[in-house]
Design a protein around this motif. Structure first.
Motif, PDB file in Angstrom:
ATOM      1  N   GLY A 111     -59.385 -71.991  25.852  1.00  0.00           N
ATOM      2  CA  GLY A 111     -59.785 -72.884  26.618  1.00  0.00           C
ATOM      3  C   GLY A 111     -58.437 -73.477  27.358  1.00  0.00           C
ATOM      4  N   ALA A 112     -58.348 -74.185  28.439  1.00  0.00           N
ATOM      5  CA  ALA A 112     -57.187 -74.779  29.002  1.00  0.00           C
ATOM      6  C   ALA A 112     -56.400 -75.761  28.005  1.00  0.00           C
ATOM      7  N   GLY A 113     -57.216 -76.350  27.172  1.00  0.00           N
ATOM      8  CA  GLY A 113     -56.622 -77.189  26.392  1.00  0.00           C
ATOM      9  C   GLY A 113     -55.715 -76.482  25.312  1.00  0.00           C
ATOM     10  N   LYS A 114     -55.952 -75.308  24.902  1.00  0.00           N
ATOM     11  CA  LYS A 114     -55.164 -74.351  24.186  1.00  0.00           C
ATOM     12  C   LYS A 114     -53.990 -74.061  24.654  1.00  0.00           C
ATOM     13  N   PHE A 115     -54.170 -73.679  26.029  1.00  0.00           N
ATOM     14  CA  PHE A 115     -52.849 -73.115  26.773  1.00  0.00           C
ATOM     15  C   PHE A 115     -51.975 -73.923  27.016  1.00  0.00           C
ATOM     16  N   GLY A 123     -60.302 -71.027  20.629  1.00  0.00           N
ATOM     17  CA  GLY A 123     -60.163 -72.672  20.800  1.00  0.00           C
ATOM     18  C   GLY A 123     -59.958 -73.223  22.081  1.00  0.00           C
ATOM     19  N   GLY A 124     -59.765 -74.422  22.143  1.00  0.00           N
ATOM     20  CA  GLY A 124     -60.386 -75.506  21.176  1.00  0.00           C
ATOM     21  C   GLY A 124     -62.002 -75.594  20.965  1.00  0.00           C
ATOM     22  N   ALA A 125     -62.134 -76.806  20.508  1.00  0.00           N
ATOM     23  CA  ALA A 125     -63.517 -77.252  20.109  1.00  0.00           C
ATOM     24  C   ALA A 125     -64.317 -76.892  21.374  1.00  0.00           C
ATOM     25  N   THR A 126     -63.970 -77.549  22.479  1.00  0.00           N
ATOM     26  CA  THR A 126     -64.789 -77.560  23.617  1.00  0.00           C
ATOM     27  C   THR A 126     -65.196 -76.246  23.910  1.00  0.00           C
ATOM     28  N   MET A 127     -64.622 -75.283  24.221  1.00  0.00           N
ATOM     29  CA  MET A 127     -64.957 -73.680  24.414  1.00  0.00           C
ATOM     30  C   MET A 127     -65.903 -73.166  23.335  1.00  0.00           C
ATOM     31  N   ALA A 148     -46.963 -83.203  21.256  1.00  0.00           N
ATOM     32  CA  ALA A 148     -47.967 -83.639  20.073  1.00  0.00           C
ATOM     33  C   ALA A 148     -49.106 -82.699  20.567  1.00  0.00           C
ATOM     34  N   PRO A 149     -49.223 -81.345  20.370  1.00  0.00           N
ATOM     35  CA  PRO A 149     -50.298 -80.594  20.938  1.00  0.00           C
ATOM     36  C   PRO A 149     -51.683 -81.011  20.073  1.00  0.00           C
ATOM     37  N   PHE A 150     -51.596 -81.422  18.802  1.00  0.00           N
ATOM     38  CA  PHE A 150     -52.781 -82.105  18.096  1.00  0.00           C
ATOM     39  C   PHE A 150     -52.807 -83.480  18.118  1.00  0.00           C
ATOM     40  N   ASP A 165     -62.184 -68.703  36.247  1.00  0.00           N
ATOM     41  CA  ASP A 165     -63.020 -69.925  36.122  1.00  0.00           C
ATOM     42  C   ASP A 165     -64.517 -69.092  36.188  1.00  0.00           C
ATOM     43  N   ALA A 166     -65.181 -69.277  35.009  1.00  0.00           N
ATOM     44  CA  ALA A 166     -66.352 -67.999  34.736  1.00  0.00           C
ATOM     45  C   ALA A 166     -67.005 -68.853  33.715  1.00  0.00           C
ATOM     46  N   SER A 167     -68.455 -68.483  33.617  1.00  0.00           N
ATOM     47  CA  SER A 167     -69.320 -68.985  32.489  1.00  0.00           C
ATOM     48  C   SER A 167     -68.857 -68.133  31.206  1.00  0.00           C
ATOM     49  N   THR A 209     -60.241 -71.941  33.136  1.00  0.00           N
ATOM     50  CA  THR A 209     -59.729 -73.224  33.809  1.00  0.00           C
ATOM     51  C   THR A 209     -60.328 -73.238  35.101  1.00  0.00           C
ATOM     52  N   HIS A 210     -60.779 -74.355  35.493  1.00  0.00           N
ATOM     53  CA  HIS A 210     -61.316 -74.724  36.754  1.00  0.00           C
ATOM     54  C   HIS A 210     -60.009 -74.511  37.914  1.00  0.00           C
ATOM     55  N   ARG A 211     -58.737 -74.282  37.507  1.00  0.00           N
ATOM     56  CA  ARG A 211     -57.921 -73.882  38.434  1.00  0.00           C
ATOM     57  C   ARG A 211     -57.159 -72.904  38.208  1.00  0.00           C
ATOM     58  N   PHE A 256     -63.107 -82.970  13.537  1.00  0.00           N
ATOM     59  CA  PHE A 256     -62.042 -83.068  14.537  1.00  0.00           C
ATOM     60  C   PHE A 256     -61.139 -82.100  14.708  1.00  0.00           C
ATOM     61  N   ALA A 257     -61.121 -81.181  15.733  1.00  0.00           N
ATOM     62  CA  ALA A 257     -60.145 -80.038  15.537  1.00  0.00           C
ATOM     63  C   ALA A 257     -58.867 -80.355  16.388  1.00  0.00           C
ATOM     64  N   THR A 258     -58.780 -81.374  16.870  1.00  0.00           N
ATOM     65  CA  THR A 258     -57.536 -81.936  17.576  1.00  0.00           C
ATOM     66  C   THR A 258     -57.649 -83.525  17.279  1.00  0.00           C
ATOM     67  N   GLY A 259     -56.561 -84.380  17.100  1.00  0.00           N
ATOM     68  CA  GLY A 259     -56.565 -85.706  17.299  1.00  0.00           C
ATOM     69  C   GLY A 259     -56.639 -86.128  18.836  1.00  0.00           C
ATOM     70  N   PHE A 262     -59.829 -71.838  12.324  1.00  0.00           N
ATOM     71  CA  PHE A 262     -59.936 -73.037  13.243  1.00  0.00           C
ATOM     72  C   PHE A 262     -60.252 -74.214  12.317  1.00  0.00           C
ATOM     73  N   SER A 263     -59.245 -75.211  12.271  1.00  0.00           N
ATOM     74  CA  SER A 263     -59.135 -76.135  11.308  1.00  0.00           C
ATOM     75  C   SER A 263     -59.592 -77.512  11.802  1.00  0.00           C
ATOM     76  N   ILE A 264     -60.466 -78.166  11.028  1.00  0.00           N
ATOM     77  CA  ILE A 264     -61.054 -79.295  11.447  1.00  0.00           C
ATOM     78  C   ILE A 264     -60.823 -80.330  10.180  1.00  0.00           C
TER      79      ILE A 264
HETATM   80  N1  LIG Z   1     -57.796 -76.889  15.217  1.00  0.00           N
HETATM   81  C1  LIG Z   1     -57.566 -75.707  15.712  1.00  0.00           C
HETATM   82  O1  LIG Z   1     -57.557 -74.683  14.773  1.00  0.00           O
HETATM   83  C2  LIG Z   1     -57.291 -75.523  17.061  1.00  0.00           C
HETATM   84  C3  LIG Z   1     -57.416 -74.081  17.596  1.00  0.00           C
HETATM   85  C4  LIG Z   1     -57.319 -74.220  19.174  1.00  0.00           C
HETATM   86  C5  LIG Z   1     -56.696 -75.438  19.786  1.00  0.00           C
HETATM   87  N2  LIG Z   1     -56.537 -76.860  19.173  1.00  0.00           N
HETATM   88  C6  LIG Z   1     -56.482 -77.627  19.775  1.00  0.00           C
HETATM   89  O2  LIG Z   1     -57.648 -78.030  20.390  1.00  0.00           O
HETATM   90  C7  LIG Z   1     -57.035 -78.819  21.678  1.00  0.00           C
HETATM   91  C8  LIG Z   1     -57.770 -78.195  23.056  1.00  0.00           C
HETATM   92  O3  LIG Z   1     -59.215 -78.187  22.796  1.00  0.00           O
HETATM   93  P1  LIG Z   1     -60.145 -78.890  23.704  1.00  0.00           P
HETATM   94  O4  LIG Z   1     -61.365 -78.798  23.229  1.00  0.00           O
HETATM   95  O5  LIG Z   1     -59.614 -80.185  24.258  1.00  0.00           O
HETATM   96  O6  LIG Z   1     -59.968 -78.000  24.945  1.00  0.00           O
HETATM   97  P2  LIG Z   1     -60.334 -76.594  25.199  1.00  0.00           P
HETATM   98  O7  LIG Z   1     -61.475 -76.018  24.448  1.00  0.00           O
HETATM   99  O8  LIG Z   1     -59.042 -75.715  24.887  1.00  0.00           O
HETATM  100  O9  LIG Z   1     -60.078 -76.185  26.731  1.00  0.00           O
HETATM  101  C9  LIG Z   1     -61.452 -77.019  27.709  1.00  0.00           C
HETATM  102  C10 LIG Z   1     -60.984 -76.924  28.880  1.00  0.00           C
HETATM  103  O10 LIG Z   1     -60.901 -75.513  29.414  1.00  0.00           O
HETATM  104  C11 LIG Z   1     -61.343 -75.348  30.479  1.00  0.00           C
HETATM  105  N3  LIG Z   1     -62.780 -74.292  30.711  1.00  0.00           N
HETATM  106  C12 LIG Z   1     -63.567 -74.659  29.348  1.00  0.00           C
HETATM  107  N4  LIG Z   1     -64.599 -73.830  29.787  1.00  0.00           N
HETATM  108  C13 LIG Z   1     -64.333 -73.271  31.063  1.00  0.00           C
HETATM  109  C14 LIG Z   1     -65.251 -72.550  31.854  1.00  0.00           C
HETATM  110  N5  LIG Z   1     -66.527 -71.979  31.387  1.00  0.00           N
HETATM  111  N6  LIG Z   1     -64.671 -72.368  33.170  1.00  0.00           N
HETATM  112  C15 LIG Z   1     -63.763 -72.835  33.621  1.00  0.00           C
HETATM  113  N7  LIG Z   1     -62.794 -73.729  33.041  1.00  0.00           N
HETATM  114  C16 LIG Z   1     -63.170 -73.793  31.518  1.00  0.00           C
HETATM  115  C17 LIG Z   1     -61.779 -76.800  31.185  1.00  0.00           C
HETATM  116  O11 LIG Z   1     -60.519 -77.175  31.663  1.00  0.00           O
HETATM  117  P3  LIG Z   1     -60.192 -77.500  33.196  1.00  0.00           P
HETATM  118  O12 LIG Z   1     -61.351 -78.273  33.878  1.00  0.00           O
HETATM  119  O13 LIG Z   1     -58.999 -78.283  33.064  1.00  0.00           O
HETATM  120  O14 LIG Z   1     -59.710 -76.140  33.667  1.00  0.00           O
HETATM  121  C18 LIG Z   1     -62.072 -77.629  29.682  1.00  0.00           C
HETATM  122  O15 LIG Z   1     -61.730 -78.842  29.871  1.00  0.00           O
HETATM  123  C19 LIG Z   1     -55.495 -78.779  21.982  1.00  0.00           C
HETATM  124  O16 LIG Z   1     -55.349 -80.162  21.260  1.00  0.00           O
HETATM  125  C20 LIG Z   1     -55.207 -77.558  20.817  1.00  0.00           C
HETATM  126  O17 LIG Z   1     -53.962 -77.737  20.329  1.00  0.00           O
HETATM  127  C21 LIG Z   1     -57.095 -76.701  17.696  1.00  0.00           C
END
Ligand SMILES: NC(=O)c1ccc[n+]([C@@H]2O[C@H](COP(=O)([O-])OP(=O)(O)OC[C@H]3O[C@@H](n4cnc5c(N)ncnc54)[C@H](OP(=O)(O)O)[C@@H]3O)[C@@H](O)[C@H]2O)c1
Ligand SMILES: NC(=O)c1ccc[n+]([C@@H]2O[C@H](COP(=O)([O-])OP(=O)(O)OC[C@H]3O[C@@H](n4cnc5c(N)ncnc54)[C@H](OP(=O)(O)O)[C@@H]3O)[C@@H](O)[C@H]2O)c1
Lengths: 215, 215
Positions: free
Chosen positions: A76-80, A151-155, A26-28, A128-130, A109-111, A16-19, A9-11
């Motif tokens: 997370g949805a953002g990696k998918f 990842g991403g960072a959010t999850m 531009a996935p990042f 859609d779960a904890s 994902t919430h959807r 920052f794990a993504t820009g 997991f690169s920062i």
């Molecule tokens: N640096 C690295 O090594 C690395 C690794 C992986 C990914 N990435 C990058 O990181 C970015 C994505 O990261 P991110 O932090 O923005 O998002 P993320 O963690 O991939 O996804 C967060 C999203 O997932 C959904 N989600 C998360 N927890 C949930 C839950 N408990 N229940 C239902 N839905 C849930 C929500 O989307 P919804 O509300 O839309 O459903 C939430 O906004 C991308 O740019 C990807 O390319 C980087």
């Protein structure tokens, strides 16, 4: 019980794990490929199908931990996929027809939508779960093996905050991104629950490993 | 021309150079002494008057660069004393009667006062001036030697943003502070103007050096 692991997991130096400005092209976001250039020069990456032959030094050793013993991934949805993928009912993810996971993958994902079977052993399930509920499902699917958090960072932040992560491998790249999604937010005092090691390598990155202290 | 250098500037994994809640009793707020423990075990620190005898390994080698060739320091009001020191007309700084600088020190403050001569060669001068103007004054006082920027993060960011810093040595400590003053804010793309090296040492810290690219 099986472990929950984060790998490769690169920062940036500023965490920052993504820009900013993620899109299909531009996935990042404005980070481009700079967060992962260290990995492109490893034998691990070559064996995953990447271009160059790659070295077998420390960067490879860390990178190769990614796959061994893993029975399922949660992402997370953002990696998918890029923002808005949920509006395309036929979307099959940003990872190609033969994704590099080769196990069940649980997409948070919430959807949610029906599961999708891909080539090479990857099946996408949408949840859609904890974090704890998602982990329970992934553990069942992993059949005794470990669960990787993709990842991403959010999850990842959410899972760490709930004390669900056993091992975390971050790779700090010597750039300052300034904008994006930051891994550290909300992780104050993480050193109380993890043993932390830092190892810099000749490529210029620093591998940070977090091993959960025995509770 | 002489160089402008930053040394032994310690930050958490999330980039904070001080915690929140600074006071006379807690100069680094909730960070306590954790940002500088790596330094307390070096021979450098012992030679500065610190307790233990200290090692001469990599941490010492980096730390000892602090003093050689320095003719003056510039520091921010927040390094000189705790919030509110400006209200005490007799205040002489947080660094004791014989401060560890042994050169002229220029304190940036919006409420300047007359200079104070201390023991051991330190004289405090107080300046309400732009970074470039302050540097001009410090260079004159340094008499051909280099100028050290003492911190905190606020003033270092300002000097880096104006392109005035030649060498910067940060020490990343494996803790996450969550709150305080962050070094990285506003320094996006710093890798375009500095060559960056990272070296982890057995104490667990990572030394980051920034060397200005030839322009
Ligand atoms: N640096 C690295 O090594 C690395 C690794 C992986 C990914 N990435 C990058 O990181 C970015 C994505 O990261 P991110 O932090 O923005 O998002 P993320 O963690 O991939 O996804 C967060 C999203 O997932 C959904 N989600 C998360 N927890 C949930 C839950 N408990 N229940 C239902 N839905 C849930 C929500 O989307 P919804 O509300 O839309 O459903 C939430 O906004 C991308 O740019 C990807 O390319 C980087
Ligand atoms: N981690 C480390 O290695 C390290 C090193 C040094 C210090 N520290 C810590 O960092 C903290 C202080 O850092 P900080 O970022 O809060 O503050 P700082 O950089 O020390 O000082 C900022 C203040 O200096 C004054 N100032 C700055 N530029 C000025 C200018 N051009 N003209 C006039 N005044 C100017 C302003 O104060 P006024 O408006 O009040 O005049 C400003 O608020 C302290 O807790 C200290 O212990 C840590």
């Amino acid at each position: 019980m099986s472990d929950v692991r984060v790998h490769n997991f690169s920062i940036s130096l500023d965490g920052f794990a993504t820009g900013a400005g993620q899109s299909a092209d531009a996935p990042f976001g404005h980070a481009g490929e700079r967060l992962h250039e260290w990995m492109f020069t490893t034998r691990f990456w070559h064996e995953m199908g990447g271009g160059r032959e790659g070295g077998t030094g420390a960067d490879h050793a860390f990178a190769a931990m990614h796959s061994a013993g893993i029975g399922a991934e949660i992402m997370g949805a953002g990696k998918f996929g890029p923002p808005g993928w949920q509006d395309d009912p036929d979307y099959k993810g940003a990872w190609g027809p033969n994704p590099p996971f080769h196990t069940p993958v649980f997409v948070l994902t919430h959807r949610p939508r029906p599961s999708i079977e891909m080539e090479g052993g990857t099946t996408y399930h949408f949840l859609d779960a904890s974090p704890a509920e998602a982990l329970k499902k992934a553990r069942e699917a992993a059949d005794g093996k470990d669960v990787r958090l993709g990842g991403g960072a959010t999850m990842i932040r959410d899972f760490v905050a709930e004390g669900l992560v056993d091992h975390m491998h971050l790779v700090q790249v010597p750039i300052v991104l300034g904008r994006g999604v930051r891994i550290w937010d909300g992780l104050e005092a993480i050193e109380d629950v993890y043993d932390i090691e830092a190892v810099s390598t000749p490529s210029g990155v620093t591998h940070l490993t977090f091993t959960a202290k025995r509770r």
